[in-house]
Motif scaffolding. Structure first.
Motif, short mmCIF file in Angstrom:
data_model
loop_
_atom_site.label_atom_id
_atom_site.label_comp_id
_atom_site.label_asym_id
_atom_site.label_seq_id
_atom_site.Cartn_x
_atom_site.Cartn_y
_atom_site.Cartn_z
N MET A 82 42.31 23.56 26.24
CA MET A 82 41.51 24.96 26.29
C MET A 82 42.94 25.75 26.43
SD MET A 82 38.46 24.40 29.10
CE MET A 82 39.60 24.28 30.50
N ASP A 83 42.99 26.70 25.26
CA ASP A 83 44.23 27.57 25.06
C ASP A 83 43.52 28.93 24.99
OD1 ASP A 83 45.41 25.18 22.77
OD2 ASP A 83 46.05 25.46 24.83
N SER A 84 44.52 30.01 25.38
CA SER A 84 43.87 31.18 25.38
C SER A 84 42.73 31.51 26.35
CB SER A 84 43.85 31.93 24.01
OG SER A 84 44.89 31.89 23.14
N LEU A 85 42.73 30.94 27.22
CA LEU A 85 41.73 31.15 28.42
C LEU A 85 41.60 32.47 28.70
CD1 LEU A 85 42.37 27.93 30.47
CD2 LEU A 85 40.21 28.50 29.29
N LYS A 86 40.07 32.74 28.85
CA LYS A 86 39.60 34.29 29.22
C LYS A 86 38.81 34.33 30.62
CE LYS A 86 38.78 35.36 24.31
NZ LYS A 86 37.86 35.48 23.37
N ALA A 87 38.71 35.18 31.32
CA ALA A 87 37.86 35.22 32.58
C ALA A 87 36.62 34.79 32.47
CB ALA A 87 37.91 36.78 33.10
N GLU A 88 36.07 34.85 31.03
CA GLU A 88 34.59 34.44 30.96
C GLU A 88 34.48 32.93 30.85
OE1 GLU A 88 36.18 36.84 29.36
OE2 GLU A 88 35.85 37.02 27.37
N ASP A 89 35.46 32.37 30.66
CA ASP A 89 35.61 30.80 30.44
C ASP A 89 35.51 30.14 32.12
OD1 ASP A 89 38.06 30.93 28.05
OD2 ASP A 89 36.14 30.62 27.80
N THR A 90 35.35 30.80 33.00
CA THR A 90 35.35 30.45 34.41
C THR A 90 33.81 29.80 34.64
OG1 THR A 90 36.57 31.94 35.51
CG2 THR A 90 35.16 30.98 36.86
N ALA A 91 33.75 28.35 34.87
CA ALA A 91 32.73 27.87 35.19
C ALA A 91 33.07 26.14 35.43
CB ALA A 91 31.84 27.47 33.77
N VAL A 92 31.91 25.72 35.99
CA VAL A 92 32.24 24.00 35.97
C VAL A 92 32.02 23.43 34.89
CG1 VAL A 92 31.20 22.18 37.34
CG2 VAL A 92 31.43 24.30 38.69
N TYR A 93 32.82 22.64 34.47
CA TYR A 93 32.80 21.95 33.22
C TYR A 93 32.47 20.38 33.51
CZ TYR A 93 35.04 25.82 30.97
OH TYR A 93 35.20 27.04 30.15
#
Length: 115
Positions: A82-93
């Motif tokens: 995961m690159d160029s992460l954004k705040a909206e990528d916050t989650a349980v994966y």
């Protein structure tokens, strides 16, 4: 039945990178589809990316060009870079193994992206 263990989650600043790993308890060579899903608070679980036994991949529009899924059958492991992460990528994966007749989930790993 295969068991899955995810690792690699954590806290990262926006624009940063993480690599998630999903280690399977047995060979995944015959598992037709391995995938990564995520679930943010108050939202439904959604597909992030998957990779088929033949190597074809599929990505959610929101992560195309930023995330890369891969599978190493020799190590029985699936990765999500995961690159160029954004705040909206916050989650349980969550990692998922789908062989067509069964679907197995890992316990999940938290990814938090600070803005």
């Amino acid at each position: 039945q295969v068991q899955l263990v995810e690792s690699g989650g954590g806290l990262v600043q926006a624009g940063g990178s993480l690599r998630l790993s999903c280690a399977a308890s047995r060979s995944i060579i015959n598992i037709s589809r391995m995938g990564w899903y995520r679930q943010a608070p108050g939202k439904q679980r959604e597909l992030v990316a998957d990779v088929h036994s033949g190597g074809s991949t599929n990505y959610a529009d929101s992560v195309k060009g930023r995330f890369t899924i891969s599978r190493d059958n020799a190590k029985s492991t699936v990765y999500l870079q995961m690159d160029s992460l954004k705040a909206e990528d916050t989650a349980v994966y969550y990692c998922n193994a789908n062989s067509g007749y069964s679907s197995v989930w890992g316990q999940g790993t938290q990814v938090t992206v600070s803005s």
